[in-house]
Motif scaffolding. Structure first.
Motif, PDB file in Angstrom:
ATOM      1  N   TRP A 118      23.895  11.146 -29.206  1.00  0.00           N
ATOM      2  CA  TRP A 118      23.483  11.080 -30.664  1.00  0.00           C
ATOM      3  C   TRP A 118      22.160  10.820 -29.769  1.00  0.00           C
TER       4      TRP A 118
ATOM      5  N   THR B  33      19.256   4.716 -37.378  1.00  0.00           N
ATOM      6  CA  THR B  33      20.031   6.182 -37.437  1.00  0.00           C
ATOM      7  C   THR B  33      20.617   6.147 -38.389  1.00  0.00           C
TER       8      THR B  33
ATOM      9  N   SER C 253      17.977  12.685 -37.993  1.00  0.00           N
ATOM     10  CA  SER C 253      19.120  11.940 -38.418  1.00  0.00           C
ATOM     11  C   SER C 253      18.689  10.817 -38.291  1.00  0.00           C
ATOM     12  N   LEU C 254      17.229  10.057 -38.450  1.00  0.00           N
ATOM     13  CA  LEU C 254      16.506   9.118 -38.679  1.00  0.00           C
ATOM     14  C   LEU C 254      16.480   8.716 -39.897  1.00  0.00           C
TER      15      LEU C 254
ATOM     16  N   ARG D  40      23.544   0.932 -34.756  1.00  0.00           N
ATOM     17  CA  ARG D  40      22.493   2.185 -34.667  1.00  0.00           C
ATOM     18  C   ARG D  40      21.407   1.558 -34.423  1.00  0.00           C
TER      19      ARG D  40
END
Length: 281
Positions: A135, A185, A145-146, A257
């Motif tokens: 990632w 994430t 992507s958060l 995550r």
């Protein structure tokens, strides 16, 4: 008046001879060392990369020592020898927890050492082949992507004026009236649970504390596990956060995550800037 007989003279000669030899034993000739000088170590794919605090130096396959940069250190070997240098980090930003970074290759060179000579080196390393970046987020693309959790009353946005690298960074903001911000994430991340190294890399600057951790998902529950609290840093800083210890402490974990958050307990606004986030194993 003192008179010396032949016996006295012989004894005195022997005594002086022993004395001079003893001086040679006590103060033997010392080897004059050569020196290696290293001011910094660079990452070839990212010349702006910071956080490489040490060099781990091997000569002919044997560890000579670990030296904080900038460094100048003696070497007693003479003639041609092989040098291997690895980039060192402070794990979790802790000065007493140092390691070479396992995802960089080593810098290797053959050179000739001479007494009194200073050899200046400028090592450049790169990521090893086969490294998995599972990632990453550099905030240079549309979207991120958060995602914020529902309880957050702070904000996260793109920032173009205060950027470590590229076009944008992320800015987390909590006013003095806000109490909590947390994002994670937006996708699950699979990580190896076999004691192999796993790190989270991040550039950041902040005027208040914030934290980083892992959400660990088992078959029956999710575990919210903070790993580290980062103190304020007025300048951009780079940190390498160990995730493997947390992953290995929860063998029931199936997927994960990453989360980043802050609690505002101060009377001022909280500002946190993030850039170049990466999880790697």
């Amino acid at each position: 008046m003192i008179f010396f007989t032949k016996k006295n003279i012989l004894f005195l000669s022997l005594l002086l001879s022993v004395s001079f030899n003893s001086c040679d034993i006590i103060n033997p000739d010392e080897d004059i060392p050569g020196y290696i000088q290293i001011d910094k170590i660079s990452l070839g794919s990212d010349p702006k990369c910071s956080g490489l605090s040490d060099v781990w130096v091997n000569i002919d396959g044997n560890l000579l020592g670990v030296y904080e940069l900038p460094a100048k250190f003696p070497v007693l070997e003479k003639g041609r020898h092989s040098i291997m240098i690895r980039a060192g980090i402070k794990v979790n930003g802790i000065a007493t927890s140092r390691s070479f970074y396992p995802f960089f290759n080593s810098y290797e060179i053959d050179t000739v050492f001479q007494a009194g000579q200073i050899i200046k080196l400028n090592p450049v390393v790169n990521y090893r082949d086969g490294v998995n970046v599972v990632w990453s987020e550099n905030f240079d693309q549309n979207g991120t992507s958060l995602e914020k959790i529902a309880e957050s009353n702070g904000t996260i946005s793109f920032e173009n004026n205060d950027v470590f690298d590229g076009y944008s960074s992320a800015k987390i903001f909590l006013s003095k009236n806000d109490t909590l911000f947390e994002c994670q994430t937006n996708n699950y991340i699979d990580l190896p649970n076999d004691r192999s190294p796993i790190f989270f890399e991040m550039n950041y600057k902040n005027n208040n504390e914030f934290y980083v951790g892992l959400l660990i998902y088992s078959q029956t529950k999710a575990i919210h596990n903070p790993i580290i609290i980062l103190n304020k840093s007025e300048e951009w800083n780079k940190i390498y956060i160990d995730l493997a210890s947390t992953v290995n402490n929860y063998p029931e974990g199936i997927t994960y995550r990453l989360f980043i958050g802050a609690i505002n307990n101060s009377e001022t606004d909280t500002e946190i800037y993030l850039d170049n986030l990466k999880i790697i194993y």
